[in-house]
Design a protein around this motif. Sequence first.
Motif, PDB file in Angstrom:
ATOM      1  N   VAL A 366      10.747  25.412  23.709  1.00 28.88           N
ATOM      2  CA  VAL A 366      11.216  26.585  23.010  1.00 28.88           C
ATOM      3  C   VAL A 366      11.281  27.723  24.026  1.00 28.88           C
ATOM      4  CG1 VAL A 366       8.869  27.191  22.284  1.00 28.88           C
ATOM      5  CG2 VAL A 366      10.822  28.171  21.088  1.00 28.88           C
ATOM      6  N   ALA A 367      12.390  28.475  24.011  1.00 24.96           N
ATOM      7  CA  ALA A 367      12.601  29.552  24.980  1.00 24.96           C
ATOM      8  C   ALA A 367      12.766  30.867  24.254  1.00 24.96           C
ATOM      9  CB  ALA A 367      13.829  29.261  25.839  1.00 24.96           C
ATOM     10  N   MET A 368      12.284  31.925  24.894  1.00 28.83           N
ATOM     11  CA  MET A 368      12.437  33.257  24.326  1.00 28.83           C
ATOM     12  C   MET A 368      12.805  34.227  25.443  1.00 28.83           C
ATOM     13  SD  MET A 368       8.530  32.892  24.076  1.00 28.83           S
ATOM     14  CE  MET A 368       9.125  31.257  23.927  1.00 28.83           C
ATOM     15  N   GLN A 369      13.590  35.234  25.085  1.00 27.83           N
ATOM     16  CA  GLN A 369      14.022  36.242  26.053  1.00 27.83           C
ATOM     17  C   GLN A 369      14.155  37.575  25.350  1.00 27.83           C
ATOM     18  OE1 GLN A 369      18.216  36.808  27.733  1.00 27.83           O
ATOM     19  NE2 GLN A 369      17.206  35.615  29.358  1.00 27.83           N
ATOM     20  N   VAL A 370      13.625  38.614  25.982  1.00 23.73           N
ATOM     21  CA  VAL A 370      13.749  39.986  25.491  1.00 23.73           C
ATOM     22  C   VAL A 370      14.379  40.801  26.607  1.00 23.73           C
ATOM     23  CG1 VAL A 370      12.559  42.015  24.595  1.00 23.73           C
ATOM     24  CG2 VAL A 370      11.749  39.717  23.993  1.00 23.73           C
ATOM     25  N   GLU A 371      15.572  41.332  26.352  1.00 21.45           N
ATOM     26  CA  GLU A 371      16.306  42.080  27.369  1.00 21.45           C
ATOM     27  C   GLU A 371      16.704  43.438  26.815  1.00 21.45           C
ATOM     28  OE1 GLU A 371      20.361  41.673  30.132  1.00 21.45           O
ATOM     29  OE2 GLU A 371      19.747  40.066  28.756  1.00 21.45           O
ATOM     30  N   ASN A 372      16.408  44.465  27.570  1.00 15.45           N
ATOM     31  CA  ASN A 372      16.816  45.811  27.166  1.00 15.45           C
ATOM     32  C   ASN A 372      17.804  46.378  28.170  1.00 15.45           C
ATOM     33  OD1 ASN A 372      13.980  46.214  28.711  1.00 15.45           O
ATOM     34  ND2 ASN A 372      15.285  47.997  29.100  1.00 15.45           N
ATOM     35  N   GLY A 373      18.691  47.228  27.663  1.00 17.45           N
ATOM     36  CA  GLY A 373      19.641  47.900  28.528  1.00 17.45           C
ATOM     37  C   GLY A 373      19.038  49.134  29.159  1.00 17.45           C
ATOM     38  N   PRO A 374      19.858  49.949  29.793  1.00 18.98           N
ATOM     39  CA  PRO A 374      19.343  51.177  30.416  1.00 18.98           C
ATOM     40  C   PRO A 374      18.861  52.170  29.365  1.00 18.98           C
ATOM     41  CG  PRO A 374      21.744  51.108  30.500  1.00 18.98           C
ATOM     42  CD  PRO A 374      21.311  49.762  30.010  1.00 18.98           C
ATOM     43  N   PRO A 409      14.081  43.341  36.712  1.00 15.52           N
ATOM     44  CA  PRO A 409      15.198  44.205  36.322  1.00 15.52           C
ATOM     45  C   PRO A 409      16.511  43.434  36.276  1.00 15.52           C
ATOM     46  CG  PRO A 409      14.554  44.619  38.594  1.00 15.52           C
ATOM     47  CD  PRO A 409      13.548  43.677  38.039  1.00 15.52           C
ATOM     48  N   THR A 410      17.432  43.924  35.477  1.00 18.40           N
ATOM     49  CA  THR A 410      18.751  43.317  35.361  1.00 18.40           C
ATOM     50  C   THR A 410      19.760  44.130  36.169  1.00 18.40           C
ATOM     51  OG1 THR A 410      19.284  44.601  33.381  1.00 18.40           O
ATOM     52  CG2 THR A 410      18.178  42.485  33.068  1.00 18.40           C
ATOM     53  N   ASP A 411      20.962  43.551  36.369  1.00 20.09           N
ATOM     54  CA  ASP A 411      22.006  44.251  37.124  1.00 20.09           C
ATOM     55  C   ASP A 411      22.511  45.477  36.384  1.00 20.09           C
ATOM     56  OD1 ASP A 411      21.801  42.294  39.034  1.00 20.09           O
ATOM     57  OD2 ASP A 411      23.437  41.060  38.202  1.00 20.09           O
ATOM     58  N   GLY A 412      22.375  45.475  35.068  1.00 19.68           N
ATOM     59  CA  GLY A 412      22.864  46.615  34.286  1.00 19.68           C
ATOM     60  C   GLY A 412      21.896  47.768  34.198  1.00 19.68           C
ATOM     61  N   GLY A 413      20.784  47.707  34.915  1.00 20.41           N
ATOM     62  CA  GLY A 413      19.821  48.798  34.885  1.00 20.41           C
ATOM     63  C   GLY A 413      18.735  48.644  33.848  1.00 20.41           C
ATOM     64  N   GLY A 414      18.682  47.514  33.193  1.00 15.93           N
ATOM     65  CA  GLY A 414      17.635  47.280  32.204  1.00 15.93           C
ATOM     66  C   GLY A 414      16.527  46.382  32.753  1.00 15.93           C
ATOM     67  N   PHE A 415      15.880  45.698  31.849  1.00 14.49           N
ATOM     68  CA  PHE A 415      14.756  44.830  32.223  1.00 14.49           C
ATOM     69  C   PHE A 415      14.788  43.609  31.319  1.00 14.49           C
ATOM     70  CE2 PHE A 415      10.399  43.428  32.845  1.00 14.49           C
ATOM     71  CZ  PHE A 415      10.192  43.708  34.192  1.00 14.49           C
ATOM     72  N   LYS A 416      14.401  42.462  31.870  1.00 15.03           N
ATOM     73  CA  LYS A 416      14.467  41.220  31.108  1.00 15.03           C
ATOM     74  C   LYS A 416      13.168  40.438  31.284  1.00 15.03           C
ATOM     75  CE  LYS A 416      17.245  38.078  32.683  1.00 15.03           C
ATOM     76  NZ  LYS A 416      18.517  37.366  33.009  1.00 15.03           N
ATOM     77  N   VAL A 417      12.689  39.892  30.187  1.00 13.76           N
ATOM     78  CA  VAL A 417      11.503  39.022  30.176  1.00 13.76           C
ATOM     79  C   VAL A 417      11.912  37.699  29.562  1.00 13.76           C
ATOM     80  CG1 VAL A 417       9.207  38.664  29.216  1.00 13.76           C
ATOM     81  CG2 VAL A 417       9.854  40.920  30.050  1.00 13.76           C
ATOM     82  N   SER A 418      11.700  36.590  30.298  1.00  7.44           N
ATOM     83  CA  SER A 418      12.074  35.254  29.819  1.00  7.44           C
ATOM     84  C   SER A 418      10.885  34.317  29.946  1.00  7.44           C
ATOM     85  CB  SER A 418      13.254  34.702  30.628  1.00  7.44           C
ATOM     86  OG  SER A 418      14.364  35.559  30.549  1.00  7.44           O
ATOM     87  N   ALA A 419      10.753  33.433  28.957  1.00  4.69           N
ATOM     88  CA  ALA A 419       9.664  32.448  28.975  1.00  4.69           C
ATOM     89  C   ALA A 419      10.144  31.164  28.326  1.00  4.69           C
ATOM     90  CB  ALA A 419       8.433  32.976  28.254  1.00  4.69           C
ATOM     91  N   VAL A 420       9.696  30.035  28.870  1.00  3.95           N
ATOM     92  CA  VAL A 420      10.011  28.713  28.315  1.00  3.95           C
ATOM     93  C   VAL A 420       8.691  27.972  28.148  1.00  3.95           C
ATOM     94  CG1 VAL A 420      11.246  26.552  28.634  1.00  3.95           C
ATOM     95  CG2 VAL A 420      12.266  28.687  29.456  1.00  3.95           C
ATOM     96  N   LEU A 421       8.468  27.440  26.954  1.00  7.84           N
ATOM     97  CA  LEU A 421       7.220  26.738  26.648  1.00  7.84           C
ATOM     98  C   LEU A 421       7.528  25.306  26.228  1.00  7.84           C
ATOM     99  CD1 LEU A 421       5.362  29.448  24.532  1.00  7.84           C
ATOM    100  CD2 LEU A 421       4.848  28.785  26.880  1.00  7.84           C
ATOM    101  N   PRO A 422       6.812  24.318  26.759  1.00  6.48           N
ATOM    102  CA  PRO A 422       6.952  22.954  26.242  1.00  6.48           C
ATOM    103  C   PRO A 422       6.348  22.869  24.845  1.00  6.48           C
ATOM    104  CG  PRO A 422       5.193  23.054  27.872  1.00  6.48           C
ATOM    105  CD  PRO A 422       5.878  24.403  27.889  1.00  6.48           C
ATOM    106  N   VAL A 423       7.050  22.240  23.936  1.00  2.06           N
ATOM    107  CA  VAL A 423       6.595  22.225  22.549  1.00  2.06           C
ATOM    108  C   VAL A 423       5.353  21.393  22.363  1.00  2.06           C
ATOM    109  CG1 VAL A 423       8.887  22.654  21.639  1.00  2.06           C
ATOM    110  CG2 VAL A 423       8.131  20.296  22.014  1.00  2.06           C
TER     111      VAL A 423
END
Length: 427
Positions: A366-374, A409-423
Amino acid sequence: MTGTGDVEGRAGPPVWWWGRRRDVVVDVALGVASAVECGFEGVSFAHEAGVPTAAGVLFGVMVGATLLVRRRWPVAVVLVGIGVTPAVMGFLLGVVGLYTVASSEVPRRITATLTSMALAATFAVMYLRTSGDTEAGRTFVLMLSVFVAVALTVPPVLLGLYMGARRRLMESLRERADSLERELSLLADRAEERAEWARTEERTRIAREMHDVVAHRVSLMVVHAAALEAVAAKDPVRAAKNAALVGDMGRQALTELREMLGVLRREEPVRVAVPAAAAAAVPVALVGGPGVEDGPSLCELEALVGQSRVAGMVVEMVVHGEAVSAYAAEVEQTAYRVVQEALTNCHKHAPGARVVVRLAHREGEVAMQVENGPCDAQAPEPGLPSGGNGLVGMRERVLGLGGVFVSGPTDGGGFKVSAVLPVGAGG
């Protein structure tokens, strides 16, 4: 060469080649007794050899006194005893010398050779001295010579072999006991170190749980309080709504804190997950760790995102796929906490930014990602403090379940957090 009686528990420092003072007393007593015996036998030897009696006595005393060095040079003592056998002296010297050789670390082939020499010498001397008796038959003399030779050589050798084997066995057992004691001490040290590691790990886990619970609720309370302050005079209805939300957030935070503190006061031991590097030690059970079965789950993510929306954040949630079956409690709680902490960081560091929360159910993970813009330059800063533990805590949670964690950080000036967990983690 190792003499007899080499055991631990020595009384006082060693004296010359003696390991214990008791050995000195024993050897001196044997040496004196042997010297006296050989001195008396030296009188007969002097008469037979035609030398002065004083010379015979002196020779006998010197021969008998060689027992003093039996622990240092046991082979030499036996050779001296064999050498004086024709003079019919040194019976005690020969017996004790053979015993010492047999019980010491002298090679067995040398012991057998010396025993054979002593047996042959004793037999020859006895046979020659008794064969001149015309009243005794030849067979009787032969049997008597064999009996005396065997009686003076075989018993001390057998006794010496037995005592030597017994001493070596005791030394081996003592070494094994010392080795076992060292191993037990090492195991005790390792167990203590691992217990300390487990306590530290548990404290870290509890601190991480407290941080995730409190930081998110308090951050939302601060955001609502700031909004309340801004609209208090202009829009009383909205101000009252924000005040109610602050109250609700505070009560929820208190409720979660009470639940966590209640778990901390439980007396039931809770198992701590141990990494493979520490699995060699004895398992450790700690008291007072919050159980994962009481934690949040993925089905509560919609409510979590809704709380951020109510606080004024523009949040979009996207879900890909469906869970084939229920995930392990640790997986669901970790996924929830990652999203929660990421949203908290958005409230702190990206006011007014648009946020996208993605959740993907894949085969085996299961994967989750939280990304915000500038950030929105017009949005007010909430002024929330940051201890720098959010990303660290998320990484620890994910890696602890064998997952993958990436943030930056992302190219658009925001920030991204990604995680992948084995079920299957923690299941």
